[in-house]
Design a protein around this motif. Structure first.
Motif, PDB file in Angstrom:
ATOM      1  N   LEU A  57       4.273  -0.568 -15.096  1.00 29.76           N
ATOM      2  CA  LEU A  57       3.177  -1.535 -15.078  1.00 29.76           C
ATOM      3  C   LEU A  57       3.647  -2.881 -15.594  1.00 29.76           C
ATOM      4  CD1 LEU A  57       0.241  -2.509 -14.941  1.00 29.76           C
ATOM      5  CD2 LEU A  57      -0.167  -1.338 -17.121  1.00 29.76           C
ATOM      6  N   GLU A  58       4.361  -2.879 -16.699  1.00 33.26           N
ATOM      7  CA  GLU A  58       4.852  -4.131 -17.281  1.00 33.26           C
ATOM      8  C   GLU A  58       5.734  -4.895 -16.294  1.00 33.26           C
ATOM      9  OE1 GLU A  58       8.142  -5.469 -20.624  1.00 33.26           O
ATOM     10  OE2 GLU A  58       7.144  -3.533 -20.875  1.00 33.26           O
ATOM     11  N   LEU A  59       6.555  -4.168 -15.548  1.00 29.94           N
ATOM     12  CA  LEU A  59       7.487  -4.795 -14.610  1.00 29.94           C
ATOM     13  C   LEU A  59       6.850  -5.077 -13.253  1.00 29.94           C
ATOM     14  CD1 LEU A  59      10.693  -2.700 -15.387  1.00 29.94           C
ATOM     15  CD2 LEU A  59      10.136  -5.008 -16.195  1.00 29.94           C
ATOM     16  N   ASN A  60       5.594  -4.700 -13.087  1.00 34.21           N
ATOM     17  CA  ASN A  60       4.864  -4.921 -11.837  1.00 34.21           C
ATOM     18  C   ASN A  60       5.585  -4.279 -10.653  1.00 34.21           C
ATOM     19  OD1 ASN A  60       2.574  -5.829 -10.513  1.00 34.21           O
ATOM     20  ND2 ASN A  60       3.417  -7.852 -10.066  1.00 34.21           N
ATOM     21  N   ILE A  61       5.996  -3.029 -10.857  1.00 30.92           N
ATOM     22  CA  ILE A  61       6.656  -2.241  -9.819  1.00 30.92           C
ATOM     23  C   ILE A  61       5.592  -1.565  -8.968  1.00 30.92           C
ATOM     24  CG2 ILE A  61       8.112  -0.203  -9.426  1.00 30.92           C
ATOM     25  CD1 ILE A  61       9.708  -2.627 -10.327  1.00 30.92           C
ATOM     26  N   THR A  62       5.910  -1.344  -7.713  1.00 30.56           N
ATOM     27  CA  THR A  62       4.949  -0.711  -6.817  1.00 30.56           C
ATOM     28  C   THR A  62       5.428   0.660  -6.382  1.00 30.56           C
ATOM     29  OG1 THR A  62       3.444  -1.263  -4.998  1.00 30.56           O
ATOM     30  CG2 THR A  62       5.794  -1.503  -4.561  1.00 30.56           C
ATOM     31  N   ASN A  63       4.477   1.536  -6.074  1.00 31.00           N
ATOM     32  CA  ASN A  63       4.759   2.877  -5.568  1.00 31.00           C
ATOM     33  C   ASN A  63       4.092   3.002  -4.203  1.00 31.00           C
ATOM     34  OD1 ASN A  63       5.867   4.645  -8.064  1.00 31.00           O
ATOM     35  ND2 ASN A  63       4.325   3.211  -8.830  1.00 31.00           N
ATOM     36  N   GLU A  64       4.895   3.031  -3.166  1.00 27.34           N
ATOM     37  CA  GLU A  64       4.366   3.137  -1.811  1.00 27.34           C
ATOM     38  C   GLU A  64       4.859   4.425  -1.174  1.00 27.34           C
ATOM     39  OE1 GLU A  64       5.414  -0.461   0.224  1.00 27.34           O
ATOM     40  OE2 GLU A  64       4.157  -1.713  -1.064  1.00 27.34           O
ATOM     41  N   GLY A  65       4.051   4.979  -0.301  1.00 31.86           N
ATOM     42  CA  GLY A  65       4.343   6.272   0.270  1.00 31.86           C
ATOM     43  C   GLY A  65       5.503   6.266   1.236  1.00 31.86           C
ATOM     44  N   GLY A  66       6.183   7.405   1.314  1.00 32.80           N
ATOM     45  CA  GLY A  66       7.287   7.579   2.238  1.00 32.80           C
ATOM     46  C   GLY A  66       7.155   8.881   2.995  1.00 32.80           C
ATOM     47  N   ILE A  67       8.220   9.229   3.694  1.00 37.10           N
ATOM     48  CA  ILE A  67       8.269  10.461   4.470  1.00 37.10           C
ATOM     49  C   ILE A  67       8.302  11.668   3.529  1.00 37.10           C
ATOM     50  CG2 ILE A  67       9.697  11.761   6.108  1.00 37.10           C
ATOM     51  CD1 ILE A  67       8.378   9.416   7.410  1.00 37.10           C
TER      52      ILE A  67
ATOM     53  N   VAL B 116      -0.220  10.638  21.010  1.00 37.21           N
ATOM     54  CA  VAL B 116      -0.128   9.502  20.096  1.00 37.21           C
ATOM     55  C   VAL B 116       0.159  10.053  18.705  1.00 37.21           C
ATOM     56  CG1 VAL B 116      -1.318   7.501  19.114  1.00 37.21           C
ATOM     57  CG2 VAL B 116      -1.712   8.147  21.512  1.00 37.21           C
ATOM     58  N   VAL B 117       1.252   9.608  18.116  1.00 36.35           N
ATOM     59  CA  VAL B 117       1.708  10.136  16.833  1.00 36.35           C
ATOM     60  C   VAL B 117       1.733   9.012  15.808  1.00 36.35           C
ATOM     61  CG1 VAL B 117       3.682  11.156  15.602  1.00 36.35           C
ATOM     62  CG2 VAL B 117       3.101  11.947  17.901  1.00 36.35           C
ATOM     63  N   ALA B 118       1.199   9.285  14.620  1.00 29.62           N
ATOM     64  CA  ALA B 118       1.333   8.339  13.517  1.00 29.62           C
ATOM     65  C   ALA B 118       2.729   8.509  12.923  1.00 29.62           C
ATOM     66  CB  ALA B 118       0.272   8.605  12.452  1.00 29.62           C
ATOM     67  N   PRO B 119       3.620   7.536  13.085  1.00 26.06           N
ATOM     68  CA  PRO B 119       4.895   7.615  12.393  1.00 26.06           C
ATOM     69  C   PRO B 119       4.657   7.252  10.927  1.00 26.06           C
ATOM     70  CG  PRO B 119       4.733   5.526  13.534  1.00 26.06           C
ATOM     71  CD  PRO B 119       3.458   6.293  13.831  1.00 26.06           C
ATOM     72  N   ALA B 120       5.685   6.874  10.211  1.00 25.87           N
ATOM     73  CA  ALA B 120       5.432   6.135   8.978  1.00 25.87           C
ATOM     74  C   ALA B 120       4.950   4.778   9.454  1.00 25.87           C
ATOM     75  CB  ALA B 120       6.706   6.015   8.152  1.00 25.87           C
ATOM     76  N   THR B 121       3.642   4.526   9.355  1.00 25.91           N
ATOM     77  CA  THR B 121       3.080   3.347  10.014  1.00 25.91           C
ATOM     78  C   THR B 121       3.347   2.048   9.279  1.00 25.91           C
ATOM     79  OG1 THR B 121       0.931   3.584   8.921  1.00 25.91           O
ATOM     80  CG2 THR B 121       1.219   4.697  11.055  1.00 25.91           C
ATOM     81  N   HIS B 122       3.666   2.121   7.975  1.00 26.59           N
ATOM     82  CA  HIS B 122       4.111   0.910   7.296  1.00 26.59           C
ATOM     83  C   HIS B 122       5.549   0.660   7.713  1.00 26.59           C
ATOM     84  CE1 HIS B 122       5.135  -1.490   3.469  1.00 26.59           C
ATOM     85  NE2 HIS B 122       4.551  -2.266   4.364  1.00 26.59           N
ATOM     86  N   ASP B 123       5.845  -0.544   8.183  1.00 20.36           N
ATOM     87  CA  ASP B 123       7.165  -0.802   8.745  1.00 20.36           C
ATOM     88  C   ASP B 123       8.285  -0.513   7.758  1.00 20.36           C
ATOM     89  OD1 ASP B 123       6.580  -3.054   7.166  1.00 20.36           O
ATOM     90  OD2 ASP B 123       6.584  -4.446   8.850  1.00 20.36           O
ATOM     91  N   THR B 124       8.040  -0.777   6.470  1.00 14.26           N
ATOM     92  CA  THR B 124       9.082  -0.470   5.491  1.00 14.26           C
ATOM     93  C   THR B 124       9.251   1.035   5.325  1.00 14.26           C
ATOM     94  OG1 THR B 124       8.491  -2.507   4.334  1.00 14.26           O
ATOM     95  CG2 THR B 124       9.928  -0.978   3.173  1.00 14.26           C
TER      96      THR B 124
END
Length: 497
Positions: free
Chosen positions: A284-294, A234-242
């Motif tokens: 922060l002002e633009l409400n941009i997000t930083n989400e993890g990737g490969i 069982v392998v954790a891929p990038a588990t967030h679909d995006t």
């Protein structure tokens, strides 16, 4: 070279699939083995996920995989949407029926958190876009309404990690999904424990965070026996679909071409791939997000209310006796008059309305625009507005990165909407490359293949996608008219629900 099989369990907000990825070393093909419905279940006045039924459907898919591919299967991994979670007790009991991110219990709690800690402090600790659906505010809601749960809670598992626990017993959270929670620190690379304590959220529940591609263990003996599978890895891929979808963007990693992406589905997630999180005051002002990737990359992006607008319109039309498939909806939108009215797709009005077309008409009326008078006009309004939102977000991303984007990759199910793809090219004045449709499943299985040693790096992974996937190209058209439309669009407010 003989094909090796990797299984992707891909759970989306509308449906779930068990998919086999067959890789011969250079090309990959996908075989959908089992598809099933997903969506919120209304319990009293709440919205929940039926995770027990989803697990039953997953096991059905695993049994079909065993019958068709047997010993050629190397591993299995799960990806899902972000932010939602399950709480487990020390004895591995599920504590409560997991909430759906659109449940209204979080309303007002983002503002409550900001009254305790500033937006600046929360952003510096998490790098995440402020949205009331985030896990942080869900946890605050549970802390207020059901504090007794935290007396017995032992593990916080995000949705894909919960299904990995069901598969093999692992009790960890994978990086790409952890970063959607607004509980993870992007520079310390661990949970934002200091911030969580200040908000009175118990920190003992947060487990180890592991990288995409981590081997989590062997399939439980009981699951293997019921499904007929061997004791797979069982392998954790990038588990967030995006995160999985962006791993499968068919972009070359060599040369100077700068690209942006849109993962187009229920949400449109538009962003750039960065070597680090962008935590500037402007972000922060633009409400941009930083989400993890490969490979420790960050997806610097904006969550945009995507095909949800069209999906909910379609359901409303059906309730009122008009049955449309998505192809027909696109056709009637193409035939409708252009640039009549626009909406701000991120208005709270559109988060969970009882009737989406009525919400769109209400927005247009309140902003003194022409009100769409038929189904085609409503859908065209939604699609044009999404394309104009893409342009606004693209300009902001380029401002943050200091680099001009030369091409936009659109991946995921929404990349099948040719009208929206063309609108995106027109509005953004950039060529659009649409595809692969199955980017999430491709990213999932190819990360597994890299873990098995069949691929070496992210460049190899994307090279396989370029060899295997069909894409379509769209060139910008009608620029002046879209510029005029954008001048109207950027002044639209985000009306409250």
């Amino acid at each position: 070279m003989a094909e090796r099989c990797y299984l992707a369990i891909d759970l989306g907000a509308e449906s779930g699939r068990v998919i086999a990825g067959l890789l011969d070393g250079r090309k990959i093909r996908l075989d959908e083995l089992h598809r099933f419905a997903n969506g919120p279940v209304h319990l009293g006045d709440t919205m929940r996920w039926d995770v027990v039924r989803l697990w039953s459907e997953i096991q059905t898919g695993l049994a079909k995989a065993a019958q068709k591919y047997g010993d050629s299967i190397v591993s299995v991994g799960v990806d899902t949407w972000g932010v939602d979670y399950v709480l487990l007790s020390k004895k591995d009991e599920i504590l409560g029926q997991p909430y759906h991110y659109r449940d209204p219990r979080t309303r007002g709690l983002m503002d409550a958190a900001i009254s305790q800690l500033s937006r600046k402090e929360i952003f510096e600790n998490t790098g995440l876009q402020f949205m009331e659906i985030n896990s942080l505010y869900q946890l605050l809601a549970s802390r207020r309404s059901s504090p007794e749960l935290f007396d017995v809670a032992d593990r916080f598992l995000m949705m894909p990690d919960f299904f990995h626990w069901l598969l093999c017993g692992s009790r960890v959270v994978e990086f790409t999904n952890a970063t959607t929670s607004q509980c993870y620190h992007p520079t310390q690379k661990t949970w934002a424990f200091d911030m969580l304590r200040k908000l009175d959220i118990p920190t003992h529940i947060f487990p180890e965070v592991v990288a995409p591609g981590t081997s989590l263990g062997q399939l439980r003996e009981s699951v293997a026996r019921r499904s007929g599978l061997p004791r797979l890895n069982v392998v954790a891929p990038a588990t967030h679909d995006t995160g999985a979808a962006i791993a499968a963007v068919p972009a070359a990693l060599t040369g100077s071409t700068k690209w942006a992406y849109i993962s187009s589905g229920t949400w449109s997630l538009m962003g750039i791939e960065s070597a680090h999180a962008i935590l500037t005051p402007k972000a922060l002002e633009l409400n941009i997000t930083n989400e993890g990737g490969i490979d420790n990359t960050y997806r610097v992006l904006k969550n945009i209310m995507g095909m949800w607008l069209v999906q909910q319109c379609r359901k409303s039309f059906e309730r009122h006796g008009a049955s449309y498939d998505y192809g027909l909806l696109t056709q009637i939108a193409r035939d409708a008059k252009s640039f009549r009215a626009f909406i701000n797709p991120d208005s709270p009005l559109f988060v969970a309305p009882e009737d989406m077309p009525a919400a769109i008409r209400t927005y247009c009326q309140k902003t003194n625009q022409e009100v769409p008078d038929d189904e085609g006009a409503v859908i065209r309004c939604a699609l044009e507005s999404l394309a104009l939102k893409y342009r606004q977000v693209l300009e902001r991303l380029e401002g943050l990165s200091g680099e001009k984007t030369e091409v936009i990759h659109i991946v995921g199910g929404g990349s099948q909407n040719e009208l929206l793809n063309q609108f995106a090219a027109d509005a953004c004045h950039r060529p659009v490359i649409a595809g692969p449709i199955e980017a999430t499943a491709l990213g999932n299985v190819l990360v597994q293949a890299r873990t098995s040693g069949e691929l070496s790096n992210l460049a190899d992974l994307r090279a396989v996608v370029r060899e295997s996937a069909s894409v379509r190209h769209y060139e910008p058209q009608n620029s002046a008219a879209w510029d005029d439309a954008y001048a109207r669009f950027i002044n639209l407010p985000a009306l409250p629900a």
